[in-house]
Design a protein around this motif. Structure first.
Motif, PDB file in Angstrom:
ATOM      1  N   SER A 149      14.140   6.412  -7.092  1.00 36.89           N
ATOM      2  CA  SER A 149      13.321   5.848  -6.016  1.00 36.89           C
ATOM      3  C   SER A 149      13.807   4.460  -5.603  1.00 36.89           C
ATOM      4  CB  SER A 149      11.863   5.767  -6.463  1.00 36.89           C
ATOM      5  OG  SER A 149      11.050   5.211  -5.453  1.00 36.89           O
ATOM      6  N   ALA A 150      13.586   4.123  -4.333  1.00 40.17           N
ATOM      7  CA  ALA A 150      13.993   2.814  -3.827  1.00 40.17           C
ATOM      8  C   ALA A 150      13.112   1.702  -4.363  1.00 40.17           C
ATOM      9  CB  ALA A 150      13.956   2.807  -2.300  1.00 40.17           C
ATOM     10  N   ASN A 151      11.875   2.033  -4.721  1.00 38.48           N
ATOM     11  CA  ASN A 151      10.969   1.050  -5.305  1.00 38.48           C
ATOM     12  C   ASN A 151      10.030   1.767  -6.268  1.00 38.48           C
ATOM     13  OD1 ASN A 151       8.431   1.886  -3.856  1.00 38.48           O
ATOM     14  ND2 ASN A 151       9.633   1.249  -2.068  1.00 38.48           N
ATOM     15  N   LEU A 152       9.155   1.000  -6.905  1.00 39.28           N
ATOM     16  CA  LEU A 152       8.285   1.555  -7.944  1.00 39.28           C
ATOM     17  C   LEU A 152       6.825   1.659  -7.504  1.00 39.28           C
ATOM     18  CD1 LEU A 152       9.727  -0.386 -11.028  1.00 39.28           C
ATOM     19  CD2 LEU A 152      10.374   1.873 -10.181  1.00 39.28           C
TER      20      LEU A 152
ATOM     21  N   GLN B 191      -4.850  -2.362   0.828  1.00 43.20           N
ATOM     22  CA  GLN B 191      -4.403  -3.155   1.966  1.00 43.20           C
ATOM     23  C   GLN B 191      -3.328  -4.171   1.592  1.00 43.20           C
ATOM     24  OE1 GLN B 191      -7.790  -4.725   4.206  1.00 43.20           O
ATOM     25  NE2 GLN B 191      -9.084  -3.086   3.416  1.00 43.20           N
ATOM     26  N   ILE B 192      -2.968  -4.213   0.320  1.00 46.01           N
ATOM     27  CA  ILE B 192      -1.908  -5.139  -0.096  1.00 46.01           C
ATOM     28  C   ILE B 192      -0.573  -4.701   0.507  1.00 46.01           C
ATOM     29  CG2 ILE B 192      -0.612  -6.097  -2.039  1.00 46.01           C
ATOM     30  CD1 ILE B 192      -3.073  -5.603  -3.796  1.00 46.01           C
ATOM     31  N   ASP B 193       0.097  -5.625   1.149  1.00 50.19           N
ATOM     32  CA  ASP B 193       1.453  -5.400   1.639  1.00 50.19           C
ATOM     33  C   ASP B 193       2.405  -6.055   0.631  1.00 50.19           C
ATOM     34  OD1 ASP B 193       3.896  -5.283   2.862  1.00 50.19           O
ATOM     35  OD2 ASP B 193       3.263  -6.212   4.741  1.00 50.19           O
ATOM     36  N   TYR B 194       3.012  -5.233  -0.208  1.00 49.53           N
ATOM     37  CA  TYR B 194       3.824  -5.782  -1.301  1.00 49.53           C
ATOM     38  C   TYR B 194       5.105  -6.455  -0.808  1.00 49.53           C
ATOM     39  CZ  TYR B 194       0.712  -3.450  -4.573  1.00 49.53           C
ATOM     40  OH  TYR B 194      -0.393  -3.069  -5.287  1.00 49.53           O
ATOM     41  N   SER B 195       5.449  -6.225   0.448  1.00 49.83           N
ATOM     42  CA  SER B 195       6.628  -6.919   0.984  1.00 49.83           C
ATOM     43  C   SER B 195       6.300  -8.353   1.373  1.00 49.83           C
ATOM     44  CB  SER B 195       7.171  -6.162   2.202  1.00 49.83           C
ATOM     45  OG  SER B 195       6.255  -6.217   3.292  1.00 49.83           O
TER      46      SER B 195
ATOM     47  N   ILE C  48       9.020  -4.611  -8.923  1.00 50.13           N
ATOM     48  CA  ILE C  48       8.472  -3.463  -8.194  1.00 50.13           C
ATOM     49  C   ILE C  48       9.450  -2.958  -7.142  1.00 50.13           C
ATOM     50  CG2 ILE C  48       6.721  -2.874  -6.441  1.00 50.13           C
ATOM     51  CD1 ILE C  48       5.706  -2.549  -9.258  1.00 50.13           C
ATOM     52  N   PHE C  49      10.202  -3.867  -6.533  1.00 53.11           N
ATOM     53  CA  PHE C  49      11.174  -3.464  -5.507  1.00 53.11           C
ATOM     54  C   PHE C  49      12.576  -3.271  -6.086  1.00 53.11           C
ATOM     55  CE2 PHE C  49       7.857  -5.084  -2.668  1.00 53.11           C
ATOM     56  CZ  PHE C  49       7.786  -4.025  -1.763  1.00 53.11           C
ATOM     57  N   LYS C  50      12.655  -3.182  -7.413  1.00 49.85           N
ATOM     58  CA  LYS C  50      13.899  -2.859  -8.118  1.00 49.85           C
ATOM     59  C   LYS C  50      15.031  -3.828  -7.793  1.00 49.85           C
ATOM     60  CE  LYS C  50      14.937   1.424  -8.977  1.00 49.85           C
ATOM     61  NZ  LYS C  50      15.272   2.855  -8.833  1.00 49.85           N
ATOM     62  N   LYS C  51      14.662  -5.116  -7.691  1.00 49.24           N
ATOM     63  CA  LYS C  51      15.671  -6.155  -7.510  1.00 49.24           C
ATOM     64  C   LYS C  51      16.203  -6.653  -8.847  1.00 49.24           C
ATOM     65  CE  LYS C  51      14.914  -6.096  -3.071  1.00 49.24           C
ATOM     66  NZ  LYS C  51      15.883  -5.412  -2.158  1.00 49.24           N
ATOM     67  N   LEU C  52      15.613  -6.147  -9.931  1.00 49.64           N
ATOM     68  CA  LEU C  52      16.071  -6.473 -11.277  1.00 49.64           C
ATOM     69  C   LEU C  52      16.756  -5.238 -11.853  1.00 49.64           C
ATOM     70  CD1 LEU C  52      12.843  -8.298 -12.546  1.00 49.64           C
ATOM     71  CD2 LEU C  52      14.912  -9.349 -11.614  1.00 49.64           C
ATOM     72  N   PRO C  53      17.831  -5.404 -12.609  1.00 44.56           N
ATOM     73  CA  PRO C  53      18.604  -4.253 -13.099  1.00 44.56           C
ATOM     74  C   PRO C  53      17.781  -3.351 -14.024  1.00 44.56           C
ATOM     75  CG  PRO C  53      19.843  -6.301 -13.339  1.00 44.56           C
ATOM     76  CD  PRO C  53      18.446  -6.695 -12.982  1.00 44.56           C
ATOM     77  N   LEU C  54      17.800  -2.057 -13.726  1.00 44.21           N
ATOM     78  CA  LEU C  54      17.194  -1.044 -14.592  1.00 44.21           C
ATOM     79  C   LEU C  54      18.253   0.004 -14.919  1.00 44.21           C
ATOM     80  CD1 LEU C  54      13.744  -0.354 -12.829  1.00 44.21           C
ATOM     81  CD2 LEU C  54      14.122  -1.613 -14.960  1.00 44.21           C
TER      82      LEU C  54
ATOM     83  N   MET D  46       0.836  -1.192   0.000  1.00 44.59           N
ATOM     84  CA  MET D  46       0.000   0.000   0.000  1.00 44.59           C
ATOM     85  C   MET D  46       0.874   1.245   0.000  1.00 44.59           C
ATOM     86  SD  MET D  46      -2.559   1.245   3.052  1.00 44.59           S
ATOM     87  CE  MET D  46      -3.056   2.955   3.163  1.00 44.59           C
ATOM     88  N   VAL D  47       0.543   2.240  -0.808  1.00 42.97           N
ATOM     89  CA  VAL D  47       1.212   3.533  -0.780  1.00 42.97           C
ATOM     90  C   VAL D  47       0.285   4.522  -0.074  1.00 42.97           C
ATOM     91  CG1 VAL D  47       2.132   5.439  -2.140  1.00 42.97           C
ATOM     92  CG2 VAL D  47       2.504   3.089  -2.879  1.00 42.97           C
ATOM     93  N   GLU D  48       0.740   5.053   1.059  1.00 45.82           N
ATOM     94  CA  GLU D  48      -0.105   5.935   1.853  1.00 45.82           C
ATOM     95  C   GLU D  48      -0.236   7.316   1.230  1.00 45.82           C
ATOM     96  OE1 GLU D  48       1.891   2.977   4.604  1.00 45.82           O
ATOM     97  OE2 GLU D  48       2.533   4.319   3.005  1.00 45.82           O
ATOM     98  N   VAL D  49      -1.358   7.939   1.526  1.00 46.44           N
ATOM     99  CA  VAL D  49      -1.547   9.352   1.215  1.00 46.44           C
ATOM    100  C   VAL D  49      -1.630  10.082   2.557  1.00 46.44           C
ATOM    101  CG1 VAL D  49      -3.017  11.088   0.130  1.00 46.44           C
ATOM    102  CG2 VAL D  49      -2.763   8.833  -0.928  1.00 46.44           C
ATOM    103  N   TRP D  50      -0.710  11.021   2.778  1.00 44.58           N
ATOM    104  CA  TRP D  50      -0.542  11.632   4.091  1.00 44.58           C
ATOM    105  C   TRP D  50      -1.232  12.989   4.173  1.00 44.58           C
ATOM    106  CZ3 TRP D  50       1.837   8.554   7.607  1.00 44.58           C
ATOM    107  CH2 TRP D  50       2.596   7.490   7.101  1.00 44.58           C
ATOM    108  N   ARG D  51      -1.625  13.349   5.380  1.00 45.43           N
ATOM    109  CA  ARG D  51      -2.061  14.714   5.669  1.00 45.43           C
ATOM    110  C   ARG D  51      -0.941  15.428   6.425  1.00 45.43           C
ATOM    111  NH1 ARG D  51      -7.104  16.142   4.381  1.00 45.43           N
ATOM    112  NH2 ARG D  51      -8.616  14.493   3.951  1.00 45.43           N
ATOM    113  N   TYR D  52      -0.957  16.744   6.388  1.00 44.96           N
ATOM    114  CA  TYR D  52       0.144  17.508   6.981  1.00 44.96           C
ATOM    115  C   TYR D  52      -0.379  18.553   7.960  1.00 44.96           C
ATOM    116  CZ  TYR D  52      -1.178  21.257   3.747  1.00 44.96           C
ATOM    117  OH  TYR D  52      -1.879  22.233   3.073  1.00 44.96           O
ATOM    118  N   TRP D  53       0.531  19.025   8.816  1.00 42.88           N
ATOM    119  CA  TRP D  53       0.253  20.138   9.724  1.00 42.88           C
ATOM    120  C   TRP D  53       1.195  21.286   9.389  1.00 42.88           C
ATOM    121  CZ3 TRP D  53      -0.694  15.206  11.055  1.00 42.88           C
ATOM    122  CH2 TRP D  53      -1.892  14.941  11.715  1.00 42.88           C
ATOM    123  N   GLU D  54       0.754  22.488   9.677  1.00 46.35           N
ATOM    124  CA  GLU D  54       1.543  23.685   9.394  1.00 46.35           C
ATOM    125  C   GLU D  54       2.036  24.318  10.695  1.00 46.35           C
ATOM    126  OE1 GLU D  54      -0.942  26.285   7.124  1.00 46.35           O
ATOM    127  OE2 GLU D  54      -0.517  25.253   5.228  1.00 46.35           O
ATOM    128  N   PHE D  55       3.293  24.755  10.693  1.00 46.60           N
ATOM    129  CA  PHE D  55       3.901  25.445  11.822  1.00 46.60           C
ATOM    130  C   PHE D  55       4.570  26.715  11.310  1.00 46.60           C
ATOM    131  CE2 PHE D  55       3.572  21.061  13.011  1.00 46.60           C
ATOM    132  CZ  PHE D  55       3.261  21.076  14.369  1.00 46.60           C
TER     133      PHE D  55
END
Length: 276
Positions: free
Chosen positions: A205-208, A122-126, A155-161, A1-10
């Motif tokens: 990126s570390a993964n795709l 909810q998929i955990d790709y790991s 997806i986890f870039k274990k193959l050469p690109l 799963m790739v999260e979408v985050w909310r932020y706070w301002e300071f």
């Protein structure tokens, strides 16, 4: 799963606003906000330091791809003495410790990630079994175990690109790539060019996983419009262009990856369309 985050301002004493997200591994600050305070004259510095890429829910419920800095990454700026002075970093981090960290301390509700709305989120790709479980729910038995292993390695870039941006000289390819990027700009803010997005989310990126999420946004949007050239446009997307650059295309099950990927996009998009 790739999260979408909310932020706070300071509000920083400089009168600049610093936006912060709280992840389970610690606070992360918007890189552009940090750099406008500690290195305002160096617009390209963010390209040379270690940043995270996060999908963040901005105003008007628009998702933006944001570069963020952890505390360790901010301290690493000290190693660039010709750009950032030690005292400036020290004073900034003292402000973070005094004014930002206490707000989040011992308050897990401040770890704000958009709750999963769809089953595919909810998929955990790991975990291979997590993807298999999802495919079973979709009544899909067309993926072999070896093909799933290969997809996850990719997806986890274990193959050469290759560390280069894929060019296209085919006129149809250029047209479909342009259409892909036009749609991407309508669903995601702060993207300046296809090349920039590819470099950030494929090469650097570390993964795709975020690249896959952006492909899905484009696929879903075109699906809603009943785009007749849907697959041709997505072939110019981030994932399939990366797949096309793979050095070793003779490995077992390689030919399965493209149809598998389209299957996934179709499953994910169908969930989104069903809840529209």
């Amino acid at each position: 799963m790739v999260e979408v985050w909310r932020y706070w301002e300071f509000e920083h004493p400089s009168s600049y606003v610093v936006r912060v997200i709280a992840t389970p591994t610690g606070l992360e600050l918007f890189a552009v906000d940090v750099l406008q305070i500690v290195a305002p004259i160096n617009d390209e510095l963010v390209r040379s330091i270690e940043v995270q890429k996060r999908l963040v829910m901005m105003e008007n419920n628009q998702v933006s791809l944001v570069s963020t800095l952890s505390a360790l990454s901010i301290y690493s700026l000290i190693s660039l003495p010709t750009v950032v002075e030690y005292n400036i970093i020290r004073q900034f981090m003292q402000w973070v410790r005094t004014n930002v960290m206490p707000v989040f301390k011992n308050d897990v509700t401040m770890i704000a990630v958009e709750q999963p709305k769809y089953l595919f989120q909810q998929i955990d790709y790991s975990q291979k079994d997590s993807l298999i479980k999802y495919l079973y729910f979709q009544n899909s038995d067309s993926w072999s175990s070896n093909s799933i292993d290969l997809y996850l390695k990719f997806i986890f870039k274990k193959l050469p690109l290759p560390a280069s941006y894929p060019q296209t000289i085919d006129l149809n390819g250029i047209d479909f790539r342009t259409r892909y990027f036009q749609v991407l700009k309508t669903v995601l803010r702060s993207v300046s060019s296809y090349e920039y997005v590819y470099e950030d989310l494929v090469i650097r990126s570390a993964n795709l996983l975020i690249a896959q999420s952006l492909d899905l946004l484009v696929y879903y949007h075109l699906n809603k419009l009943n785009e007749s050239d849907l697959n041709q446009v997505l072939e110019q997307g981030l994932i399939l262009q990366a797949l096309g650059t793979m050095v070793n295309k003779s490995i077992d099950n390689f030919k399965d990856l493209k149809p598998m990927y389209f299957n996934l996009l179709d499953y994910f998009s169908a969930e989104m369309l069903a809840l529209d």
